[in-house]
Design a protein around this motif. Sequence first.
Motif: not given
Length: 831
Positions: A755-770
Amino acid sequence: MHTFQLSLRMMLRDLRAGELHLVGLAIVIAVACLTSVGFLADRVARGLDREANQLLGGDLLLRADHPWDDAFAQEAGRLGLTSTGTVLFTSMVSTGNAAQLVGVKAVGPGYPLRGHVRIAAGPNQADAIADRIPGRGEVWLDERLLAALDVSVGDHVGLGRLEFRIGGVLTFESDRGANFFSLLPRAIFNAADLADSGLLVAGSRATWRLHVAGEPDAVEAFEHWSKAHLGRGETVEGVDNARPEVRNALDQAQRFLRLAALLTVVLAAVAIGISARRFMHRHLDACAVMRCLGARQGQVLGLVVSEFALFGLAAAALGSFLGWGVQQGLARILVEIMDTALPSPSPLPFFHGLAVGVVLLIGFVLPQLLRLGRVSTLRVLRREIALVETRSAFAWLAGAAALLALVFWIAGELRLASYVAAGFSFALAAFAAAAWAILRLLGLTRKGAMFGGSGWRYGMASLVRRTGASVVQIVALGLGVTALLLLTIVRGDLLDGWRAMTPPDAPNRFVINIQPDQRQALTDFFVQQGLQAPEVRPMIRGRLDAINGREVRPEDYENERTQHLAEREFNLSYGGRLPDGNVVVDGRWHGSETAPQFSVERGLAEAFSLKVGDRVRFNVAGRLVEAPITSVRELEWDSMRVNFFFIASPGMLEDDPASLITSFRLSPGNPRFTAELVKRFPNLSVIDVDAVIAQVRAMTDKLVLIVEFVCAFSVIAGFLVLFSALQSTHDERDYELAMLRTLGARNAQMRHALLAEFAVLAVVACGLGGMGAAALGRILARFAFKMSYVPHPWPLVLALSVGVCAVVLAGWLGTRRLLARPPTTSLRRLS
């Protein structure tokens, strides 16, 4: 066994195992999107070419903003050609109770020379081809106008100073365009009545057309003669450029369609590349075993290449058929816009789709398959031998080259292709650099941080250990999120910004063709009706003749809009008061000074490179008027007020032929005002801006619907990228989890780590995408749409939050079963 049969069996096996699903779906989506656009463009081009003569109303069409010299018709007759004239303009048709702005066409004998007009005896009755033009005192109205005026065939309506009897219901015109004029209800009458109607006065806007038809050689000779004798404001249209307004509107829509197709292909290519890389890693062992059993390197490579060739062609063919089915539905919408039947498409876009599928395979799958062909037999004993294989940089470079070739081919124009290629290249580089920097920072944080527990440390260690794969995942996820946000939230913000550009209290009616002796009477009429007296401004027609003594010629300018401006006549005005909504940004306003001088609008000044001090010369009804520019104005075109490119100082243009123009706001509760105004002043044309915008928006919405439908492919491709990125490290996670659990790690620790790995991937990717979507939205608003962009933060925050949750949930659902599997099973499968 025969290579083809073995390849087919391998393909069916991999399909059952789910190894090819993502690659196949990505190819199908990319090809379907591209071929639907290709089939649609092909049908439009073939339809316009097939009916070019009918669209012109002849074999050749001459247009002008003034009456044609008799010499043109005489030359056509000398060459044995038939000719006739038509005049197009807008005016008001009125009855005792209503008035309606219409597009009027005054037609001469023999119209149309090519194509036909159809009329009916009444609404909802069978129509037939008209074998004549309207007689003197007769008018044909379309059904929309009959309903708006609540009249029937046989009734009388007013047009200018004349009363016309309605002689039929107009149902079809083969030469009807798709511009502002054609959006209005239509009225056709005999050109012999035009002079007596008083509809065209000094300063009236109208288009005089001369239709010519005859033998091809004679038509070609007349075309060469007429082009050599054309004056300012005169153009010739042949079958190769028929209906330019239709072609321009559809070309603009096709640019958006190609952009959507480009986005889909780029995203699909990313998904294919990631999935092919995973396929390669999962088949290294099988290929090594085949080498140990005696298969030569060429045989192994031939098998896997044949497998993907069969699969790729099948997926591309399926995508082409899907694209053909999609364009069938979209073509129905275009038929309403073009008002003509579209022919069946040629098979060429089908083969284009197959070619795109092959290029995607060669660029993003073949480099990975080449690595399979070079696998060493030693891998059976030592799995780490894969580390000495050719690095994947070549594979990604080959894919980038193939993708770049596709971008330039699909775009069809260098500028669009360059923007897309540069934009994605910059986004890839920026996302990759940001992802790498964040992962490095997380690595430092993990070493010194005591918070988060062992699950957090394991998750961060996994990300940092696979920095390369993690960067690829973040970049792919970021691109997918950027695409999805652009197609949903940002697009809505841009549309809201466009709608908000017009103030709520902006005028919604324009009155044109006001004569100077009607100014006071018109003002008094407004006051008597309880409305504020409008500001009436003079309008003089003039053509820009020279700048600083140098003649203005359209061919001297590269910009297409500037060429059009150099060809057309301008509406000039004069006065000492600075109009509302105008701001002087350079020089000084002339005020009440009577010395000859001009004030120019800023956008036009930039188009012609004009500045304060330059001298401009206009041809106004044959009189040359020259004066310096003393000020540059910035004005609000979206305010819907009366605006002018050039405003002269008092005393310069008062003696020239002029009409007056004004604008006002009419509330919905005063519907009879327009009818009373036209009854009092029959020569006036009242343009209902709300109605015109509604009609333009109705046609635009149909084109937008087509673009949005094609954009759905891009959304699907974006989700494919998200899913393939999450699946790209599935096997590595399986192996790591099995090893950690074998060494004593508990399921709760592993769950927290995932969950920590996926959360970091999601936050970084979605932040960059936003951030990427917001930046692209601002760039599009400023440079493409020339408007300010104010994003709505909460929908964007909500979308990003949903994106983070969706990525975490998708990653967790894809890996949670690994925790329920015994470690020995995973090690046995992966060893």
